[in-house]
Design a protein around this motif. Sequence first.
Motif, PDB file in Angstrom:
ATOM      1  N   LYS A 167     -86.576   0.471  52.096  1.00 19.60           N
ATOM      2  CA  LYS A 167     -85.547   0.370  53.139  1.00 19.60           C
ATOM      3  C   LYS A 167     -84.241  -0.149  52.558  1.00 19.60           C
ATOM      4  O   LYS A 167     -83.153   0.286  52.950  1.00 19.60           O
ATOM      5  CB  LYS A 167     -86.038  -0.518  54.284  1.00 19.60           C
ATOM      6  CG  LYS A 167     -85.109  -0.540  55.482  1.00 19.60           C
ATOM      7  CD  LYS A 167     -85.776  -1.086  56.729  1.00 19.60           C
ATOM      8  CE  LYS A 167     -86.144  -2.542  56.622  1.00 19.60           C
ATOM      9  NZ  LYS A 167     -86.579  -3.107  57.925  1.00 19.60           N
ATOM     10  N   ALA A 168     -84.327  -1.084  51.615  1.00 14.86           N
ATOM     11  CA  ALA A 168     -83.125  -1.630  50.992  1.00 14.86           C
ATOM     12  C   ALA A 168     -82.380  -0.555  50.196  1.00 14.86           C
ATOM     13  O   ALA A 168     -81.141  -0.497  50.213  1.00 14.86           O
ATOM     14  CB  ALA A 168     -83.480  -2.798  50.091  1.00 14.86           C
ATOM     15  N   GLU A 169     -83.127   0.289  49.501  1.00  9.34           N
ATOM     16  CA  GLU A 169     -82.497   1.363  48.742  1.00  9.34           C
ATOM     17  C   GLU A 169     -81.795   2.339  49.690  1.00  9.34           C
ATOM     18  O   GLU A 169     -80.697   2.840  49.395  1.00  9.34           O
ATOM     19  CB  GLU A 169     -83.542   2.096  47.903  1.00  9.34           C
ATOM     20  CG  GLU A 169     -82.952   3.090  46.918  1.00  9.34           C
ATOM     21  CD  GLU A 169     -84.000   3.685  45.993  1.00  9.34           C
ATOM     22  OE1 GLU A 169     -83.845   4.861  45.612  1.00  9.34           O
ATOM     23  OE2 GLU A 169     -84.952   2.967  45.646  1.00  9.34           O
ATOM     24  N   LEU A 170     -82.400   2.569  50.837  1.00  4.97           N
ATOM     25  CA  LEU A 170     -81.780   3.447  51.835  1.00  4.97           C
ATOM     26  C   LEU A 170     -80.527   2.784  52.422  1.00  4.97           C
ATOM     27  O   LEU A 170     -79.506   3.450  52.642  1.00  4.97           O
ATOM     28  CB  LEU A 170     -82.789   3.766  52.936  1.00  4.97           C
ATOM     29  CG  LEU A 170     -82.319   4.670  54.084  1.00  4.97           C
ATOM     30  CD1 LEU A 170     -81.640   5.926  53.560  1.00  4.97           C
ATOM     31  CD2 LEU A 170     -83.500   5.028  54.973  1.00  4.97           C
ATOM     32  N   LEU A 171     -80.579   1.479  52.653  1.00  8.60           N
ATOM     33  CA  LEU A 171     -79.392   0.764  53.144  1.00  8.60           C
ATOM     34  C   LEU A 171     -78.253   0.887  52.140  1.00  8.60           C
ATOM     35  O   LEU A 171     -77.098   1.128  52.522  1.00  8.60           O
ATOM     36  CB  LEU A 171     -79.730  -0.701  53.383  1.00  8.60           C
ATOM     37  CG  LEU A 171     -78.578  -1.580  53.888  1.00  8.60           C
ATOM     38  CD1 LEU A 171     -78.180  -1.194  55.298  1.00  8.60           C
ATOM     39  CD2 LEU A 171     -78.981  -3.060  53.840  1.00  8.60           C
ATOM     40  N   GLN A 172     -78.550   0.732  50.854  1.00 10.94           N
ATOM     41  CA  GLN A 172     -77.518   0.883  49.828  1.00 10.94           C
ATOM     42  C   GLN A 172     -76.957   2.299  49.823  1.00 10.94           C
ATOM     43  O   GLN A 172     -75.739   2.495  49.668  1.00 10.94           O
ATOM     44  CB  GLN A 172     -78.094   0.546  48.454  1.00 10.94           C
ATOM     45  CG  GLN A 172     -77.064   0.599  47.330  1.00 10.94           C
ATOM     46  CD  GLN A 172     -76.014  -0.465  47.475  1.00 10.94           C
ATOM     47  OE1 GLN A 172     -76.300  -1.651  47.348  1.00 10.94           O
ATOM     48  NE2 GLN A 172     -74.771  -0.062  47.756  1.00 10.94           N
ATOM     49  N   ALA A 173     -77.813   3.282  50.003  1.00 12.56           N
ATOM     50  CA  ALA A 173     -77.352   4.667  50.053  1.00 12.56           C
ATOM     51  C   ALA A 173     -76.420   4.889  51.233  1.00 12.56           C
ATOM     52  O   ALA A 173     -75.437   5.635  51.133  1.00 12.56           O
ATOM     53  CB  ALA A 173     -78.546   5.616  50.125  1.00 12.56           C
ATOM     54  N   PRO A 212     -79.301 -12.222  56.955  1.00 12.58           N
ATOM     55  CA  PRO A 212     -79.063 -13.122  55.815  1.00 12.58           C
ATOM     56  C   PRO A 212     -80.342 -13.673  55.196  1.00 12.58           C
ATOM     57  O   PRO A 212     -80.300 -14.212  54.089  1.00 12.58           O
ATOM     58  CB  PRO A 212     -78.221 -14.246  56.429  1.00 12.58           C
ATOM     59  CG  PRO A 212     -78.607 -14.258  57.882  1.00 12.58           C
ATOM     60  CD  PRO A 212     -78.831 -12.814  58.219  1.00 12.58           C
ATOM     61  N   HIS A 213     -81.480 -13.563  55.908  1.00  6.99           N
ATOM     62  CA  HIS A 213     -82.747 -14.075  55.375  1.00  6.99           C
ATOM     63  C   HIS A 213     -83.566 -12.972  54.705  1.00  6.99           C
ATOM     64  O   HIS A 213     -84.717 -13.221  54.313  1.00  6.99           O
ATOM     65  CB  HIS A 213     -83.562 -14.727  56.495  1.00  6.99           C
ATOM     66  CG  HIS A 213     -82.825 -15.835  57.187  1.00  6.99           C
ATOM     67  ND1 HIS A 213     -82.382 -16.951  56.523  1.00  6.99           N
ATOM     68  CD2 HIS A 213     -82.444 -15.990  58.476  1.00  6.99           C
ATOM     69  CE1 HIS A 213     -81.762 -17.753  57.364  1.00  6.99           C
ATOM     70  NE2 HIS A 213     -81.777 -17.196  58.558  1.00  6.99           N
ATOM     71  N   GLU A 214     -82.977 -11.794  54.582  1.00  8.48           N
ATOM     72  CA  GLU A 214     -83.641 -10.678  53.910  1.00  8.48           C
ATOM     73  C   GLU A 214     -83.003 -10.497  52.535  1.00  8.48           C
ATOM     74  O   GLU A 214     -81.884  -9.982  52.434  1.00  8.48           O
ATOM     75  CB  GLU A 214     -83.501  -9.397  54.735  1.00  8.48           C
ATOM     76  CG  GLU A 214     -84.209  -9.423  56.076  1.00  8.48           C
ATOM     77  CD  GLU A 214     -85.716  -9.350  55.914  1.00  8.48           C
ATOM     78  OE1 GLU A 214     -86.184  -8.707  54.947  1.00  8.48           O
ATOM     79  OE2 GLU A 214     -86.420  -9.926  56.753  1.00  8.48           O
ATOM     80  N   PRO A 215     -83.664 -10.936  51.468  1.00 12.66           N
ATOM     81  CA  PRO A 215     -83.043 -10.886  50.136  1.00 12.66           C
ATOM     82  C   PRO A 215     -82.545  -9.504  49.733  1.00 12.66           C
ATOM     83  O   PRO A 215     -81.502  -9.384  49.087  1.00 12.66           O
ATOM     84  CB  PRO A 215     -84.169 -11.359  49.208  1.00 12.66           C
ATOM     85  CG  PRO A 215     -85.052 -12.194  50.081  1.00 12.66           C
ATOM     86  CD  PRO A 215     -85.008 -11.547  51.433  1.00 12.66           C
ATOM     87  N   ASP A 216     -83.276  -8.461  50.117  1.00 12.31           N
ATOM     88  CA  ASP A 216     -82.859  -7.111  49.739  1.00 12.31           C
ATOM     89  C   ASP A 216     -81.545  -6.729  50.409  1.00 12.31           C
ATOM     90  O   ASP A 216     -80.670  -6.115  49.792  1.00 12.31           O
ATOM     91  CB  ASP A 216     -83.942  -6.092  50.106  1.00 12.31           C
ATOM     92  CG  ASP A 216     -85.176  -6.209  49.215  1.00 12.31           C
ATOM     93  OD1 ASP A 216     -85.053  -6.804  48.131  1.00 12.31           O
ATOM     94  OD2 ASP A 216     -86.240  -5.716  49.627  1.00 12.31           O
ATOM     95  N   ALA A 217     -81.401  -7.091  51.687  1.00 14.21           N
ATOM     96  CA  ALA A 217     -80.160  -6.790  52.398  1.00 14.21           C
ATOM     97  C   ALA A 217     -79.012  -7.609  51.830  1.00 14.21           C
ATOM     98  O   ALA A 217     -77.886  -7.113  51.681  1.00 14.21           O
ATOM     99  CB  ALA A 217     -80.326  -7.056  53.894  1.00 14.21           C
ATOM    100  N   VAL A 218     -79.277  -8.865  51.506  1.00 12.47           N
ATOM    101  CA  VAL A 218     -78.249  -9.725  50.908  1.00 12.47           C
ATOM    102  C   VAL A 218     -77.776  -9.137  49.579  1.00 12.47           C
ATOM    103  O   VAL A 218     -76.574  -9.128  49.273  1.00 12.47           O
ATOM    104  CB  VAL A 218     -78.793 -11.157  50.701  1.00 12.47           C
ATOM    105  CG1 VAL A 218     -77.826 -11.991  49.873  1.00 12.47           C
ATOM    106  CG2 VAL A 218     -79.039 -11.827  52.053  1.00 12.47           C
TER     107      VAL A 218
END
Length: 208
Positions: free
Chosen positions: A62-68, A126-132
């Motif tokens: 999900k984090a990789e998709l957010l970055q995309a 802010p508590h999700e390291p991947d999103a941060v």
Amino acid sequence: MGKPVKTPKRTRREQAAATRERVIRAAIEVFAEAGYVGTRMTDIAGRAGVAVQTVYFVFHTKAELLQACFDHAVLGPDRLPPPQQPFFAEISAAESGRAALAAFVRGNTAILTRVAVIKEVAESAPHEPDAVAVVERSEQLRRDGLGQVVDQIAGRWGLRPGLDAGDAVDLLLMLSTSGPFLELRRYGWSDTKYAEWLTDALARELLA
């Protein structure tokens, strides 16, 4: 009657690119509706009309998709990083510091219309390291790009007395980020009114 025109078949690479684009657009919608934590890959797959395995195959997490989604919004329809977008050339061609800032604001506002919502989604976790990590990477890229803008202004027209380049980048980052843009939109400001305000504010804060 003439023969029907055959639509050329898309190559495998074109099909993959179209699927990626469809998933990203669906993800932006779902992220905006459900937030980062509340979004499930199955929801994105359903919105995009693909199997969830396809989403995981292309983006893995999900984090990789957010970055995309971030990258898609920043690069825009021409798939160009900001320093290669037309507004950077307009900054270089400007004949005054204010004209350079106005060119920057036009380009930045166009980017914000695409990126502000997805940035707000990432910052709401802010508590999700991947999103941060996604936010931090994107902010560092912004800082690097805005440093180029400040270097041009400082070198050609000078910064206001007492303002060094590092502080100028900080001010440019703060004033041109998505927070004020979204807040003023909520107050009913048009993009044009926002751009006029931001140009005035940056001219006061940065220019000699």
